[in-house]
Design an enzyme around this catalytic site. Structure first.
Site, PDB file in Angstrom:
ATOM      1  N   CYS A 294      -0.246 -18.774  -8.939  1.00  0.00           N
ATOM      2  CA  CYS A 294       0.379 -18.145  -7.774  1.00  0.00           C
ATOM      3  C   CYS A 294       0.743 -19.186  -6.725  1.00  0.00           C
ATOM      4  CB  CYS A 294      -0.568 -17.120  -7.143  1.00  0.00           C
ATOM      5  SG  CYS A 294      -0.622 -15.550  -8.003  1.00  0.00           S
TER       6      CYS A 294
ATOM      7  N   LYS B 151     -10.720  -9.058 -14.055  1.00  0.00           N
ATOM      8  CA  LYS B 151      -9.907 -10.149 -14.579  1.00  0.00           C
ATOM      9  C   LYS B 151     -10.559 -11.499 -14.290  1.00  0.00           C
ATOM     10  CE  LYS B 151      -6.810 -12.267 -12.294  1.00  0.00           C
ATOM     11  NZ  LYS B 151      -5.692 -12.989 -11.674  1.00  0.00           N
ATOM     12  N   ASN B 152     -11.037 -11.680 -13.061  1.00  0.00           N
ATOM     13  CA  ASN B 152     -11.592 -12.969 -12.662  1.00  0.00           C
ATOM     14  C   ASN B 152     -12.928 -13.276 -13.326  1.00  0.00           C
ATOM     15  OD1 ASN B 152      -9.390 -13.462 -11.038  1.00  0.00           O
ATOM     16  ND2 ASN B 152     -10.385 -12.751  -9.164  1.00  0.00           N
TER      17      ASN B 152
ATOM     18  N   ASP C 141      -8.923 -12.320  -1.838  1.00  0.00           N
ATOM     19  CA  ASP C 141      -8.076 -11.505  -2.707  1.00  0.00           C
ATOM     20  C   ASP C 141      -7.876 -10.084  -2.187  1.00  0.00           C
ATOM     21  OD1 ASP C 141      -7.489 -13.499  -4.466  1.00  0.00           O
ATOM     22  OD2 ASP C 141      -8.894 -12.873  -6.023  1.00  0.00           O
TER      23      ASP C 141
ATOM     24  N   ARG D   8      -0.260  -8.912 -13.667  1.00  0.00           N
ATOM     25  CA  ARG D   8      -1.227  -9.983 -13.883  1.00  0.00           C
ATOM     26  C   ARG D   8      -2.643  -9.526 -13.563  1.00  0.00           C
ATOM     27  NH1 ARG D   8      -0.669 -14.676 -10.497  1.00  0.00           N
ATOM     28  NH2 ARG D   8      -2.410 -15.338 -11.788  1.00  0.00           N
TER      29      ARG D   8
ATOM     30  N   ARG E  80      -4.203 -25.778  -4.669  1.00  0.00           N
ATOM     31  CA  ARG E  80      -5.604 -25.565  -5.011  1.00  0.00           C
ATOM     32  C   ARG E  80      -5.993 -26.707  -5.951  1.00  0.00           C
ATOM     33  NH1 ARG E  80      -6.071 -19.296  -6.618  1.00  0.00           N
ATOM     34  NH2 ARG E  80      -3.953 -19.512  -7.383  1.00  0.00           N
TER      35      ARG E  80
END
Length: 425
Positions: free
Chosen positions: A121, A22-23, A311, A403, A126
């Site tokens: 999130c 995903k990232n 993560d 997600r 951030r």
């Protein structure tokens, strides 16, 4: 609202195919804005975040075609020939921070953009100042107006030497994409080194960009006037792989992670080995096994790649909750990323938090309980705890899971887990 129910204490045995990351997929999708030609991406995961970004790109004018309607990853074709809208609205950007990545490509190619400040999130602030400061050094004029970043570069962006005061994956991605269309050379110093950064850079090179230093802390980009389309496969998801590795470990099972790259999991493998888990390469990926012996407590500190990934911190905490002895887990990337702790403690975990560190004392057993997911990685840590716990665990708010994890309950069930998704009203 859907729930996941787990009856634990069943060892996992079998193989799990690791999908596209995903990232990595999210910035690759945004890279389509850099050219009017088609960008074709293979192995795009079926995730809520992918759908969210697809909606944002579509409202900008990107044409998106998807092949593969069944289970498994998809082929996505993105064509940004006719971009008609330079505004990334709050109602879309607030859902996912990666949406902010459209800023650099839009300004670089079209000279202006209006992008909402992001959400995402709830794991701490951030800030996007590194993105904004870098684009300013590259010649963009930027102001904040009613919660939006308004950027203008009527004469285009130019090369610059950008020094990041802290390592930022998002800022590295945003500025690397912008630099690909800037005039002259851009140097990104103290850049992120994650495999997802390398994957994005590899795709940009295939699109005609000139980039050196991928995987190091200094990336050099020689700008081009135009880029062209290409076809690119999304790198396998190292976070998904690490999560299922810990699932095998916490249940005392043996699982082959098909497509996983061990070189992307070096720090994770070292920690797992110290905890008494075997991690070894296979022809298809990585084999993870804890067939004999108890887990041992091992200290962990999250760091930018190649260090232990933030993560996987919540998953590691669930694992250490079942280990012999104690483990100190220190979070150095994000504040407020211990929201899973009260829920793990509801299941019998013994965890004490002091500022950025959590002391986890292993317990003989966890016990199933109703728990609440608070964010993506916290939610999957509760799944891991449920796999090891005696009795029934019921996890609420599993939309967080969707997600970042594709068909999680199906993949675990295929390896012997007693897990099911219960559809909500």
């Amino acid at each position: 609202m859907d729930k996941i129910r787990i009856r634990g204490t069943r060892p996992l045995h079998g193989a799990i195919t690791i999908g596209g990351a995903k990232n990595a997929a999210l910035p690759l999708m945004v890279a389509s804005l850099l050219t009017e030609k088609a960008l074709i991406l293979d192995d795009v995961p079926r995730l809520a975040d992918i759908a969210t970004l697809s909606n944002l790109l579509a409202q900008h004018g990107v044409e998106i075609g998807v092949e593969g309607k069944g289970s498994g990853s998809r082929v996505m074709t993105l064509t940004a020939r006719d971009i008609t809208n330079m505004v990334a609205p709050y109602d879309l950007v607030r859902k996912m921070r990666a949406s902010f990545l459209v800023l650099g490509p839009l300004v670089a190619r079209f000279g202006h953009a209006r992008v909402s400040l992001p959400g995402g999130c709830a794991i701490g602030t951030r800030p996007v100042d590194l993105h904004i400061n870098g684009l300013t050094e590259m010649g963009a004029e930027i102001e904040i107006d009613s919660g939006y970043v308004v950027a203008r570069a009527p004469n285009g962006l130019h090369g610059a030497s950008v020094v990041f005061p802290t390592v930022s994956v998002g800022a590295t991605e945003n500025l690397m994409m912008a630099a690909a269309l800037a005039d002259g050379e851009t140097r990104l110093i103290n850049a992120a080194r994650e495999p997802e950064i390398v994957d994005l850079g590899t795709c940009l090179i295939a699109m005609g960009a000139e980039i050196d230093g991928l995987g190091s802390d200094t990336i050099r980009v020689q700008g081009r006037s135009t880029l062209h389309g290409t076809r690119h496969s999304v790198v396998p998801d190292r976070i998904e792989a690490g999560t299922y590795a810990m699932a095998a470990a916490i249940t005392g099972g043996t699982v082959e992670l098909v497509n996983a790259h061990l070189e992307h999991l070096t720090a994770v493998a070292k920690v797992l080995s110290g905890a008494g888990v075997s991690v070894s390469p296979t022809e298809r990926g990585v084999l993870v096994s804890r067939a004999n012996g108890a887990l041992r407590g091992v200290d962990v500190m999250t760091e930018p790649f190649p260090g232990f990934p933030t993560d996987l911190q919540a998953q590691m905490m669930a694992l250490m909750a079942t280990a012999t002895g104690a483990a100190m887990i220190t979070e150095t990337i994000f504040e407020n990323r211990y929201m899973h702790v009260p829920e793990l403690m509801r299941m019998g975990a013994n965890i004490t938090i002091h500022r950025s560190s959590a002391l986890v004392r292993g317990v003989p057993k966890l016990t199933g309980a109703p728990v609440m997911a608070t964010d993506l990685r916290a939610s999957v840590s509760l799944v891991l705890a449920g796999l090891a716990a005696e009795g029934l665990t019921e996890i609420n708010r599993v939309y967080h899971l969707d997600r970042g994890y594709e068909r999680l309950e199906e993949k675990l069930a295929a390896c012997g887990a007693d897990i099911e998704r219960v559809k909500g009203d």
